[in-house]
Design a protein around this motif. Structure first.
Motif, short mmCIF file in Angstrom:
data_model
loop_
_atom_site.label_atom_id
_atom_site.label_comp_id
_atom_site.label_asym_id
_atom_site.label_seq_id
_atom_site.Cartn_x
_atom_site.Cartn_y
_atom_site.Cartn_z
N THR A 2 -5.26 6.16 4.06
CA THR A 2 -4.61 7.06 4.98
C THR A 2 -4.99 6.72 6.40
OG1 THR A 2 -4.79 8.78 3.30
CG2 THR A 2 -4.30 9.50 5.53
N SER A 30 1.90 7.69 2.62
CA SER A 30 1.29 6.89 1.55
C SER A 30 1.23 5.43 2.01
CB SER A 30 2.14 7.02 0.29
OG SER A 30 1.57 6.31 -0.78
N PRO A 31 0.25 4.66 1.58
CA PRO A 31 -0.83 5.02 0.64
C PRO A 31 -1.95 5.78 1.33
CG PRO A 31 -1.06 2.75 1.30
CD PRO A 31 0.22 3.22 1.92
N ARG A 32 -2.63 6.62 0.55
CA ARG A 32 -3.73 7.42 1.06
C ARG A 32 -5.00 7.14 0.25
NH1 ARG A 32 -0.65 13.00 0.45
NH2 ARG A 32 0.05 11.83 -1.36
N LYS A 50 1.60 10.60 -11.40
CA LYS A 50 2.04 9.63 -10.41
C LYS A 50 1.36 8.27 -10.57
CE LYS A 50 3.27 13.11 -6.95
NZ LYS A 50 3.09 13.56 -5.54
N THR A 52 -1.72 7.39 -10.19
CA THR A 52 -2.60 7.12 -9.06
C THR A 52 -3.68 6.13 -9.46
OG1 THR A 52 -2.22 9.34 -8.18
CG2 THR A 52 -4.20 8.18 -7.42
#
Length: 216
Positions: A2, A30-32, A50, A52
């Motif tokens: 981020t 995104s991306p974070r 999602k 992740t």
């Protein structure tokens, strides 16, 4: 990661997010990059939905306990305590630590989970950075890997901790060594290996932690 300004000093641990910080994180592009100490079974469900990418850091349990001891004693909001009073076989010998490790061990086959160890990063930081960057989808040239490695050594992060962590810098960054537990554990306290053998030995994560090398 981020794109957040350093001066905002936003906490990395999602369990500490207040409403304003949570709003900023949700609105960030995104991306974070987020951090947490949460048990995997209570991670936000969106992480699984999602897909992740999750990089999970483990450190050998004895050094982890010593690190936590000093963190508590150096943290002004927590009471100080002597080592012999702090050390508890029930705390060390596999209450929350083993539960946490066993839960992540069940997820080591997940393609969106990468488990790395503190000890492996200390031994070869550049290789660890290359592994992590590839896992999250970045292809870094060797020069950039070395640049990241130079800025990610313990000494480099400790020197910059006033800017990155404010007054908590000296609390979070102490020694960053492997094996400091040997300077704290009494002969009697060292007899905790049976707990590891019962709980984690034979598990994939247990093998990755290389307990015999780092804890005996």
């Amino acid at each position: 990661a981020t794109q957040m300004k350093n001066e905002s000093r936003m906490p990395l641990l999602i369990e500490f997010f207040g409403p304003e910080v949570l709003k900023a994180v949700v609105e960030a592009p995104s991306p974070r990059f987020l951090g947490t100490h949460l048990h995997p079974d209570i991670m936000p469900s969106s992480f699984s939905k999602k897909k992740t990418k999750m990089v999970v850091m483990f450190r050998n349990p004895k050094d982890t306990l010593v690190s936590y001891y000093h963190f508590c004693n150096n943290n002004l909001v927590l009471p100080s305590v002597e080592w012999d009073s702090f050390f508890s076989p029930s705390l060390f010998a596999w209450g929350s630590y083993s539960d946490h490790a066993l839960a992540w061990n069940q997820r080591m086959g997940d393609p969106n989970v990468l488990v790395v160890t503190f000890e492996d990063l200390k031994q070869d930081l550049s290789a660890g950075i290359q592994q992590i960057s590839s896992f999250i989808g970045f292809s870094l040239p060797d020069a950039q890997v070395q640049q990241v490695a130079a800025a990610s050594t313990f000494n480099a992060m400790k020197e910059s901790s006033a800017n990155s962590h404010g007054n908590m810098g000296n609390v979070i960054f102490r020694k960053g060594e492997v094996g400091d537990w040997r300077n704290h554990f009494s002969p009697e306290q060292r007899e905790t290996d049976e707990a590891f053998n019962k709980q984690l030995a034979g598990m994939e994560l247990g093998g990755k932690m290389d307990y015999q090398r780092h804890c005996q």
